[in-house]
Design an enzyme around this catalytic site. Structure first.
Site, short mmCIF file in Angstrom:
data_model
loop_
_atom_site.label_atom_id
_atom_site.label_comp_id
_atom_site.label_asym_id
_atom_site.label_seq_id
_atom_site.Cartn_x
_atom_site.Cartn_y
_atom_site.Cartn_z
N CYS A 1 47.98 0.78 -57.15
CA CYS A 1 47.74 1.38 -58.63
C CYS A 1 47.61 3.07 -58.26
O CYS A 1 47.52 3.70 -59.02
CB CYS A 1 46.54 0.79 -59.21
SG CYS A 1 44.98 0.70 -58.29
N ASN A 2 47.17 3.08 -56.92
CA ASN A 2 46.84 4.46 -56.79
C ASN A 2 47.67 5.16 -55.80
O ASN A 2 47.58 6.64 -55.47
CB ASN A 2 45.10 4.64 -56.00
CG ASN A 2 44.53 4.54 -57.23
OD1 ASN A 2 44.45 5.04 -58.25
ND2 ASN A 2 43.22 3.75 -56.66
N ARG A 3 48.57 4.74 -55.35
CA ARG A 3 49.62 5.52 -54.28
C ARG A 3 50.89 4.73 -54.02
O ARG A 3 51.14 3.37 -54.64
CB ARG A 3 48.87 5.21 -52.93
CG ARG A 3 48.69 4.04 -52.23
CD ARG A 3 48.11 4.18 -50.80
NE ARG A 3 46.77 4.48 -50.84
CZ ARG A 3 46.25 5.48 -50.56
NH1 ARG A 3 47.00 6.76 -50.17
NH2 ARG A 3 45.06 5.92 -50.69
N SER B 1 41.11 5.34 -49.78
CA SER B 1 41.17 4.55 -51.35
C SER B 1 40.46 5.44 -52.23
O SER B 1 39.33 6.09 -51.89
CB SER B 1 40.40 3.27 -51.11
OG SER B 1 41.20 2.57 -50.22
N GLN C 1 40.13 -4.47 -51.88
CA GLN C 1 41.70 -4.86 -52.28
C GLN C 1 42.75 -4.41 -51.40
O GLN C 1 43.69 -4.84 -51.26
CB GLN C 1 41.89 -4.84 -53.83
CG GLN C 1 41.02 -5.45 -54.53
CD GLN C 1 41.20 -5.24 -55.85
OE1 GLN C 1 42.36 -5.74 -56.35
NE2 GLN C 1 40.46 -4.51 -56.76
N GLN D 1 46.74 -5.63 -50.30
CA GLN D 1 47.81 -5.05 -50.69
C GLN D 1 48.96 -4.39 -49.78
O GLN D 1 49.96 -4.61 -49.89
CB GLN D 1 47.50 -3.83 -51.84
CG GLN D 1 46.69 -4.20 -53.15
CD GLN D 1 46.09 -3.10 -54.08
OE1 GLN D 1 45.76 -2.16 -53.15
NE2 GLN D 1 45.80 -3.36 -55.03
N ALA E 1 45.01 -11.62 -65.49
CA ALA E 1 44.03 -12.36 -64.66
C ALA E 1 44.48 -12.42 -63.08
O ALA E 1 43.95 -13.33 -62.46
CB ALA E 1 43.99 -14.02 -65.06
#
Length: 462
Positions: free
Chosen positions: A48-50, A111, A118, A122, A192
């Site tokens: 989600c960030n990279r 991060s 997490q 990932q 979920a």
């Protein structure tokens, strides 16, 4: 040369990261087209960030490396113009800098949430995708294995991840801070997966009693709802459930918004909830909540960029573990770079290793009749036999010396494709031909006692 092209939260906001994000179909296509004669390996990390692309280029020439970067950017974005725009935003890293960055990502040091638990999963998933796509080769296999080992060491040897909150948990904490108390608030969670599950668990810890879980797979929603003492609702009811909620957290892998401005507006009107306060939190990339929902009265939208500040505040609690984590990363990076430096030595001795392993494997298999035992034993025997020659070649490479004559001799002896033409030598004197003697058929006789064989001269034979 190891290279990387990276887009992350430090230099790009959510909208920019969203633009350069790759869907699963596009990633599959990229893996089919990224490799060439120059670029032999490629792997992409997407969270989600990279979004970061790593590749191995079979050259250290700056011009060749730059051309490879341009080609990869074009394959990433499909057109030359979009590839140029990508490179204007992206960060390029080469060699040790690229290796250091991916190892630090695995350790949680790069991060948005320092020590995010997490990220290791990932990274492992990204490695598996590249392996399934047959895009990762020996260098990237070694790089990702090194990074994953570093991440596991940081988790077990430091307190960097102790009590660490993920993005999902940080969202729940932010919601609790804004409301002051979640006991009387209805909370809706759309998605979920891992991020959604962490958010749900944190909401439950913070006292949320009215917790609704929505997911495309209803059974998954039921399992999570049971775990946190909530209830599951069908995915089709998400807009109605959102209209009736006080807090909505969305964390799915959808490529399009799952909460739309029109759908939410209609549901709020139908539920007579227009104008009521509603906190929406979007933890997805691409974004899963239509930004136009903020045009409606009473709605507050929080996205990943908005969450960045409270996350930075939480980071200060883990600063003491950073120096130890840095040391672990540098240790693993040094090991990887040493492996890269020794590639010429391994290539030089590879033909000899393969030849010896083949002989050892056949001989051990003949004795043990077990192929698995033969394979393992042969590798161990050859590794011990070649430890000395390999160490000598490594030392030569480290001193900056070219491969010596002995290494080249090994290549010529054990690599048939590279074997030189044999030198002309003086032909030996031709031996005198043996006389041809005709014998009559021997009569059948009973077998007699076997005696030791004798070598007879031609004169004796006649």
């Amino acid at each position: 040369m190891l290279i990387s092209i990276a887009i992350d939260f430090r230099q790009a906001d959510v909208a920019t990261r969203e633009r350069f994000h790759l869907s699963e179909d596009r990633l599959t296509q990229l893996y089919r087209t990224a490799r060439s004669e120059i670029v032999t390996e490629a792997a992409l990390i997407s969270t989600c960030n990279r979004t970061e692309l790593y590749a191995w280029v079979d050259s250290d020439d700056p011009k060749v490396v730059d051309r490879a970067v341009q080609t990869l950017a074009r394959r990433w974005m499909r057109t030359r113009g979009e590839g140029t725009e990508l490179l204007l935003t992206a960060t390029r890293r080469l060699g040790e800098d690229a290796a250091r960055h991916v190892v630090r990502i695995a350790a949680g040091l790069e991060s948005q949430v320092l020590g995010d638990g997490q990220i290791l999963g990932q990274l492992k998933a990204a490695y598996k995708r590249a392996s399934r796509g047959h895009s990762a080769g020996p260098v990237l296999h070694r790089l990702f294995e090194t990074a994953l080992r570093a991440g596991k060491r940081v988790q077990t040897e430091t307190s960097l991840t102790a009590g660490r909150n993920s993005v999902g948990a940080e969202a729940a904490i932010t919601a609790n801070q804004r409301f002051g108390n979640l006991e009387n608030a209805r909370c809706l969670l759309v998605g979920a997966g891992k991020t959604g599950a962490r958010a749900a668990k944190q909401l439950h810890k913070l006292g949320a009693r009215d917790l609704v879980i929505v997911n495309r797979t209803f059974e998954t929603a039921k399992e999570l709802a049971k775990f946190v003492g909530g209830r599951a609702a069908p995915f089709e009811t998400r807009h109605v459930e959102a209209a009736m909620a006080d807090v909505v957290i969305v964390a799915t892998g959808s490529e399009v918004p799952v909460i739309t401005a029109g759908g939410l507006s209609q549901a709020r009107e139908a539920c007579a909830a227009s104008g009521y306060a509603l906190l929406l939190m979007d933890l997805s990339l691409p974004r899963n909540i239509d930004p136009r929902v903020t045009e409606q009265t009473g709605i507050t939208l929080v996205d990943l960029d908005t969450l960045h500040q409270p996350i930075l505040t939480a980071e200060t609690m883990r600063r003491d573990a950073v120096p130890i984590a840095n040391g672990i990363c540098e240790d693993e990076i040094n090991s990887f770079m040493q492996w890269i430096a020794n590639m010429p030595a391994r290539d030089a001795i590879k033909p000899l290793r393969e030849a010896l392993e083949d002989v050892a494997r056949r001989e051990v298999a003949f004795a043990s009749k077990d192929a698995g035992v033969a394979e393992r034993t042969a590798s161990r025997i050859v590794a011990k036999l070649l430890a000395g020659p390999m160490a000598a070649l490594r030392r030569a490479v480290q001193r900056g010396e070219p491969l010596d004559a002995q290494a080249m001799m090994l290549l010529e002896m054990f690599s048939p494709a590279a074997a030189p033409e044999p030198r002309a030598v003086r032909a030996p004197r031709a031996a005198a031909p043996k006389p041809v003697v005709e014998h009559a058929p021997a009569p059948h006789v009973a077998p007699r006692e076997r005696r030791p064989s004798m070598v007879l001269s031609p004169e004796q034979f006649t």
